[in-house]
Design a protein around this motif. Structure first.
Motif, PDB file in Angstrom:
ATOM      1  N   THR A 205       0.852  -1.190   0.000  1.00  0.00           N
ATOM      2  CA  THR A 205       0.000   0.000   0.000  1.00  0.00           C
ATOM      3  C   THR A 205       0.886   1.237   0.000  1.00  0.00           C
ATOM      4  O   THR A 205       1.960   1.246   0.594  1.00  0.00           O
ATOM      5  CB  THR A 205      -0.937   0.040   1.225  1.00  0.00           C
ATOM      6  N   ALA A 272      -7.003  -4.390   0.500  1.00  0.00           N
ATOM      7  CA  ALA A 272      -5.921  -5.077   1.207  1.00  0.00           C
ATOM      8  C   ALA A 272      -6.369  -6.441   1.723  1.00  0.00           C
ATOM      9  O   ALA A 272      -5.660  -7.445   1.582  1.00  0.00           O
ATOM     10  CB  ALA A 272      -5.420  -4.210   2.356  1.00  0.00           C
ATOM     11  N   ALA A 276      -4.437  -9.652   0.427  1.00  0.00           N
ATOM     12  CA  ALA A 276      -3.436 -10.157   1.371  1.00  0.00           C
ATOM     13  C   ALA A 276      -3.412 -11.679   1.494  1.00  0.00           C
ATOM     14  O   ALA A 276      -2.327 -12.277   1.571  1.00  0.00           O
ATOM     15  CB  ALA A 276      -3.647  -9.513   2.743  1.00  0.00           C
ATOM     16  N   PHE A 282       3.270  -8.679   2.641  1.00  0.00           N
ATOM     17  CA  PHE A 282       2.411  -7.485   2.629  1.00  0.00           C
ATOM     18  C   PHE A 282       3.187  -6.354   3.284  1.00  0.00           C
ATOM     19  O   PHE A 282       3.654  -6.482   4.417  1.00  0.00           O
ATOM     20  CB  PHE A 282       1.108  -7.743   3.390  1.00  0.00           C
ATOM     21  N   GLY A 284       2.726  -2.480   4.358  1.00  0.00           N
ATOM     22  CA  GLY A 284       1.790  -1.381   4.535  1.00  0.00           C
ATOM     23  C   GLY A 284       2.534  -0.066   4.658  1.00  0.00           C
ATOM     24  O   GLY A 284       2.914   0.341   5.757  1.00  0.00           O
TER      25      GLY A 284
END
Length: 422
Positions: A205, A272, A276, A282, A284
């Motif tokens: 992200t 997400a 995920a 992942f 963030g």
């Protein structure tokens, strides 16, 4: 699963590279750059500025390159056949290392007052540049404006790195090491990596979120998205399959990256949690708004003469990184979070690492001028969980592209160890 590697140096075989060397103590490293380029199979020709010759002799670089070193625009023998134009056409790429603040300024303004700047104007080849200067010179607003303009003009910046400097200062401005420069040049020529079926899926992200107050106003923050985009580009260069969930930013999608645009924290949360469980890693990195308006106004909020204050009711947004970390076994990826802090950096980062159940956290001091939000540079403290507590790594101020490479390498290494049960 082992960490993936960068593009092989075989991409350099047979390439014709023009190496520009300008004045500065880092000029001595140009000898090693020439040697490594030759070992990679390149044809190398060297052009030196007048000042560079005070730090390293043309004879040294001629011996290493096997070609005459050009030092003058007004060389009668070379210019008999318009030699500088032929040299500009000959090059598959121009690499300048080191590049002083003076040379960068002259390039930005299109000057052609020596052979090297003239070649850069006359050539349509890709151009890469490795700045090298004192930390105060690098941080000066004029230099920062100039390097931004170089990037806009199509130059690819390599570094600079941060650390001890020959003048005794410590900070950003050191020329990147020769092997890092070689890697950047090889990446430029390497064909795009197509992820294999077994390549890890990395979800990242990035950027801010926008939380509407009315049809024309919103709550947001100063995140530019540059760090998240640098992470996505690095993970793709490592051969991973990368999905970038991006808030609203003005950045191009990195090569080989799938991009999903979102606006609000709720939209980012939905994306997400959908992606995920399919991911191995992942990250963030987005600067997600903590709160949103309880009820966004249907029409523009009007200011009235008798209204000196405005009261907004805000509600908490979902915690994206915590919810990803709380996914059940079999669906939970290796989770890396970010912490943007202004004080007690390590204490707050350790707390967030434990409280949200993360595997690794990257903490930034966003109060430092010239680092973090909106900047091309950043510094970080990396913390990760171990079997007997946690471990740490301090990353000094450096370009976000270099910091991204460090973070991705560490994340993939720890993902590999976790997957193998080590």
């Amino acid at each position: 699963m082992a960490p993936l590697s960068h593009s092989p140096l075989s991409s350099l075989a047979g390439k014709r590279l023009l190496l520009g060397v300008s004045a500065g103590i880092a000029a001595y490293k140009s000898a090693l750059i020439v040697r490594q380029l030759k070992q990679a199979g390149c044809e190398v020709r060297v052009v030196m500025t007048e000042g560079a010759q005070a730090f390293i002799t043309p004879l040294t670089l001629q011996a290493l390159s096997g070609e005459p070193v050009r030092t003058s625009l007004l060389d009668p023998e070379a210019e008999a056949g318009m030699g500088h134009i032929e040299l500009a056409r000959w090059a598959d790429a121009i690499v300048i290392a080191p590049a002083t603040a003076d040379l960068i300024a002259r390039l930005v303004h299109g000057m052609a007052d020596d052979l090297l700047t003239t070649l850069c104007l006359a050539s349509e080849a890709p151009r890469l540049i490795a700045p090298a200067m004192n930390q105060a010179m690098w941080r000066h607003p004029a230099t920062q404006r100039n390097v931004k303009q170089l990037a806009t003009d199509g130059w690819q910046l390599i570094g600079p790195a941060a650390g001890d400097q020959a003048c005794g200062d410590v900070g950003p401005g050191r020329m990147s090491e020769p092997d890092e420069i070689l890697e950047a040049v090889s990446r430029h020529f390497a064909p795009p990596i197509t992820p294999s079926a077994s390549a890890p899926h990395v979800v990242i992200t990035a950027g801010p979120t926008r939380e509407a107050l009315d049809p024309v106003r919103y709550l947001s923050n100063h995140s530019s998205g540059k760090m998240g985009y640098a992470l996505a580009a690095e993970a793709a260069a490592q051969g991973a399959r990368v999905t970038l969930i991006s808030g609203p930013v003005n950045l191009p999608t990195p090569q080989g990256v799938e991009r999903l645009n979102v606006e609000t924290a709720v939209q980012m949360h939905t994306a997400a949690l959908e992606l995920a469980p399919q991911a191995a890693l992942f990250i963030g990195c987005a600067a997600v708004a903590d709160y949103r308006a309880a009820n966004a106004a249907e029409h523009k909020l009007k200011k009235t003469d008798d209204q000196d204050t405005l009261t907004l009711t805000l509600v908490k947004n979902p915690d994206i990184i915590a919810d990803v970390a709380a996914l059940p076994d079999g669906q939970r990826p290796f989770v890396v979070g970010f912490a943007a802090e202004t004080q007690d950096i390590e204490r707050y980062a350790q707390d967030k690492l434990a409280r949200k159940g993360l595997d690794m956290i990257v903490a930034n001091d966003v109060s430092q001028q010239g680092l973090g939000f909106g900047s091309d540079d950043n510094a970080a403290l990396l913390l990760w969980r171990t079997s007997d507590g946690s471990d740490r790594l301090v990353a000094p101020p450096q370009p976000k592209t270099q910091l991204a490479a460090l973070i991705v390498r560490h994340a993939l290494t720890h993902l590999s160890l976790t997957s193998s049960g080590a």
